[in-house]
Write an enzyme that holds these catalytic residues in place. Structure first.
Site, short mmCIF file in Angstrom:
data_model
loop_
_atom_site.label_atom_id
_atom_site.label_comp_id
_atom_site.label_asym_id
_atom_site.label_seq_id
_atom_site.Cartn_x
_atom_site.Cartn_y
_atom_site.Cartn_z
NE ARG A 1 0.14 -0.15 7.92
CZ ARG A 1 -0.99 -0.84 8.67
NH1 ARG A 1 -1.30 -1.55 7.71
NH2 ARG A 1 -0.91 -0.86 9.87
CG ASN B 1 2.92 -2.09 8.06
OD1 ASN B 1 3.55 -0.80 7.63
ND2 ASN B 1 2.38 -1.86 9.81
#
EC number: 3.6.1.7
Length: 98
Positions: free
Chosen positions: A27, A45
């Site tokens: 990320r 996520n």
């Protein structure tokens, strides 16, 4: 004409990335890459171990980001990337991690 000039054709895509993509900085690296490409949206996520993202920007930058997501950072092992266009009037202000 504004310096931002967001009225050029802006596309919005929902993306799902599967593989070893959590706990490896995926990320964070995605945010860095999106900022470099001047894209807007978010990355997060999911409980199943995958990562989802919403990408918004001009088609050439979206294409470059999708190409990058197919491998991600060197710490990740991407096995699948799926995406679909999600037309919307909503405009994200920046790209961020959720």
């Amino acid at each position: 004409m504004s310096g931002d000039d967001l009225d050029e054709r802006i596309e919005t895509y929902y993306v799902r990335v599967r593989g070893v993509v959590q706990g490896v900085g995926f990320r964070h690296a995605t945010v860095r890459e999106a900022h470099a490409l001047k894209l807007r949206g978010w990355v997060a996520n999911l409980d199943d171990g995958s990562v989802e993202a919403m990408l918004q920007g001009p088609a050439p930058q979206i294409d470059r980001m999708l190409a990058w997501l197919r491998h991600g950072p060197s710490t990740a092992h991407v096995t699948e990337v799926t995406f679909e266009e999600r037309p919307t009037d909503k405009r994200f202000e920046r790209f961020q991690q959720h």
